[in-house]
Design an enzyme around this catalytic site. Structure first.
Site, PDB file in Angstrom:
ATOM      1  N   ASP A  16       5.792 -11.878  10.554  1.00 23.97           N
ATOM      2  CA  ASP A  16       4.413 -11.612  10.111  1.00 23.97           C
ATOM      3  C   ASP A  16       3.819 -12.956   9.666  1.00 23.97           C
ATOM      4  O   ASP A  16       4.539 -13.947   9.516  1.00 23.97           O
ATOM      5  CB  ASP A  16       4.415 -10.611   8.944  1.00 23.97           C
ATOM      6  CG  ASP A  16       3.009 -10.318   8.412  1.00 23.97           C
ATOM      7  OD1 ASP A  16       2.056 -10.284   9.215  1.00 23.97           O
ATOM      8  OD2 ASP A  16       2.853 -10.133   7.193  1.00 23.97           O
ATOM      9  N   TYR A  48      -3.670 -14.706   8.636  1.00 20.33           N
ATOM     10  CA  TYR A  48      -4.105 -14.769  10.040  1.00 20.33           C
ATOM     11  C   TYR A  48      -5.447 -14.025  10.212  1.00 20.33           C
ATOM     12  O   TYR A  48      -6.128 -14.207  11.200  1.00 20.33           O
ATOM     13  CB  TYR A  48      -3.094 -14.063  10.946  1.00 20.33           C
ATOM     14  CG  TYR A  48      -1.783 -14.766  11.221  1.00 20.33           C
ATOM     15  CD1 TYR A  48      -1.517 -16.058  10.770  1.00 20.33           C
ATOM     16  CD2 TYR A  48      -0.793 -14.119  11.969  1.00 20.33           C
ATOM     17  CE1 TYR A  48      -0.299 -16.674  11.047  1.00 20.33           C
ATOM     18  CE2 TYR A  48       0.412 -14.727  12.255  1.00 20.33           C
ATOM     19  CZ  TYR A  48       0.669 -15.995  11.800  1.00 20.33           C
ATOM     20  OH  TYR A  48       1.869 -16.591  12.086  1.00 20.33           O
ATOM     21  N   CYS A  79       2.799  -7.408  12.304  1.00 18.38           N
ATOM     22  CA  CYS A  79       1.471  -7.925  11.970  1.00 18.38           C
ATOM     23  C   CYS A  79       0.445  -7.260  12.881  1.00 18.38           C
ATOM     24  O   CYS A  79       0.415  -7.532  14.089  1.00 18.38           O
ATOM     25  CB  CYS A  79       1.441  -9.438  12.160  1.00 18.38           C
ATOM     26  SG  CYS A  79      -0.175 -10.146  11.800  1.00 18.38           S
ATOM     27  N   THR A  81      -2.645  -7.762  13.015  1.00 19.05           N
ATOM     28  CA  THR A  81      -3.614  -8.739  13.514  1.00 19.05           C
ATOM     29  C   THR A  81      -3.127  -9.340  14.826  1.00 19.05           C
ATOM     30  O   THR A  81      -3.878  -9.448  15.796  1.00 19.05           O
ATOM     31  CB  THR A  81      -3.837  -9.837  12.453  1.00 19.05           C
ATOM     32  OG1 THR A  81      -4.202  -9.213  11.218  1.00 19.05           O
ATOM     33  CG2 THR A  81      -4.920 -10.794  12.866  1.00 19.05           C
ATOM     34  N   CYS A 190      -2.785  -3.027   8.019  1.00 20.89           N
ATOM     35  CA  CYS A 190      -2.284  -4.384   7.750  1.00 20.89           C
ATOM     36  C   CYS A 190      -0.983  -4.187   6.982  1.00 20.89           C
ATOM     37  O   CYS A 190      -0.936  -3.403   6.029  1.00 20.89           O
ATOM     38  CB  CYS A 190      -3.279  -5.193   6.928  1.00 20.89           C
ATOM     39  SG  CYS A 190      -2.598  -6.750   6.309  1.00 20.89           S
ATOM     40  N   THR A 191       0.058  -4.925   7.382  1.00 20.71           N
ATOM     41  CA  THR A 191       1.383  -4.673   6.809  1.00 20.71           C
ATOM     42  C   THR A 191       1.512  -5.138   5.356  1.00 20.71           C
ATOM     43  O   THR A 191       2.475  -4.797   4.679  1.00 20.71           O
ATOM     44  CB  THR A 191       2.478  -5.331   7.669  1.00 20.71           C
ATOM     45  OG1 THR A 191       2.159  -6.724   7.830  1.00 20.71           O
ATOM     46  CG2 THR A 191       2.561  -4.657   9.026  1.00 20.71           C
TER      47      THR A 191
HETATM   48  N1  DGL Z   1       0.040  -8.569   7.653  1.00 18.60           N
HETATM   49  C1  DGL Z   1      -0.789  -8.894   8.749  1.00 18.60           C
HETATM   50  C2  DGL Z   1      -1.381  -7.705   9.427  1.00 18.60           C
HETATM   51  O1  DGL Z   1      -0.710  -6.698   9.538  1.00 18.60           O
HETATM   52  C3  DGL Z   1      -1.666 -10.121   8.676  1.00 18.60           C
HETATM   53  C4  DGL Z   1      -2.453 -10.341   7.460  1.00 18.60           C
HETATM   54  C5  DGL Z   1      -3.096 -11.712   7.463  1.00 18.60           C
HETATM   55  O2  DGL Z   1      -2.383 -12.695   7.581  1.00 18.60           O
HETATM   56  O3  DGL Z   1      -4.332 -11.780   7.369  1.00 18.60           O
HETATM   57  O4  DGL Z   1      -2.490  -7.720   9.906  1.00 18.60           O
END
Ligand code: DGL
Length: 272
Positions: A16, A48, A79, A81, A190-191
């Protein structure tokens, strides 16, 4: 061309942008406790969620290379994203390697709603992604799906600030208007967000269901490994949970312990 058999004793790689994917690692570990796991947190480059697509894809490619070089038998993209922006391109780079990817639980949310309004809580990149648009088009029929960005939530989890008045106010800014708009299901897209779940549930109130797709990802991984004859047999020992980070290893160790309630072995990641 026949693929080489997979070594069942090799680890499963999970990555992630930061520590959020530990919510997926936790679900995988709960379902498949015999599996050796290797986690990569690109915390040096998180979040991200607000970065350009090309940047996110390049970072995801680096993370996957680290896992592949470490001999992982499969990878879990923990992730949303990354999945929403570039899962197709990433899979094309590794056609012979099982890659399981998380995505927001739009279909279960639509199935669960009574009010006809559901919300997907996600990063700005996921909210704008073609991947989420596709999911809503496929499964959103007849239901209003509100795709909602959650500013500051990822940073809050990265810093281990899981509770307290500031965190609660930040969550309420997003969740209260959604509940007022009639949403009775909140899909965590989002994780990082499952670590805020107690606050989200408190703010949303008892009539609102919160969905985390991590257990479904663990089940999909189980199916893929089983189909490949690559599930690891239990040997009665609890495997160590190594975490590689592009951020500060001491900070990652502290926050991971706060999130999982268990001490991980943390090293600097060989990431550019
Ligand atoms: N944990 C990630 C997700 O599931 C990314 C969060 C990030 O870095 O903005 O989207």
């Amino acid at each position: 061309m026949a693929h080489a058999p997979i070594d069942a004793d090799a680890p499963v790689g999970v990555f992630d942008s930061g520590v959020g994917g530990l919510s997926v690692l936790r679900a995988v570990h709960a379902l498949l406790p015999a599996e050796r796991l290797l986690y990569v947190a690109d915390s040096g480059h998180a979040p991200y969620g607000d970065k350009p697509v090309a940047f996110v894809q390049a970072r995801a490619e680096h993370c996957l290379h680290v896992l592949r070089r470490a001999g992982c038998k499969a990878a879990v993209v923990a992730c949303n994203t990354v999945t929403g922006l570039s899962i197709g391109a990433l899979r094309a780079l590794h056609p012979d390697w099982p890659i399981v990817a998380i995505e927001p639980a739009v279909k279960p949310a639509v199935a669960a709603t009574h009010s006809g309004v559901v919300a997907v809580l996600a990063t700005r990149n996921t909210v704008r992604s073609a991947g989420l648009a596709r999911l809503i088009e496929q499964h959103g029929d007849g239901v209003r799906v509100l795709a909602q960005a959650c500013p500051g939530w990822v940073e809050c989890v990265e810093q281990g600030r899981l509770d307290g008045p500031q965190t609660e106010a930040m969550v309420a800014d997003v969740v209260t208007p959604l509940v007022q708009a009639g949403a009775d299901v909140l899909a965590l897209g989002c994780t990082h967000y499952p670590f805020l779940r107690p606050v989200i549930e408190r703010v949303a109130g008892p009539g609102v269901q919160v969905l985390d797709p991590a257990p479904a990802v663990a089940r999909e991984l189980q199916r893929r490994l089983q189909a490949a004859g690559a599930l690891r047999r239990a040997d009665g020992r609890t495997a160590a949970l190594p975490l590689l980070t592009s951020g500060d290893p001491a900070a990652a160790a502290a926050v991971a312990q706060r999130l999982l309630g268990e001490r991980l072995t943390v090293h600097a990641a060989p990431l550019p």
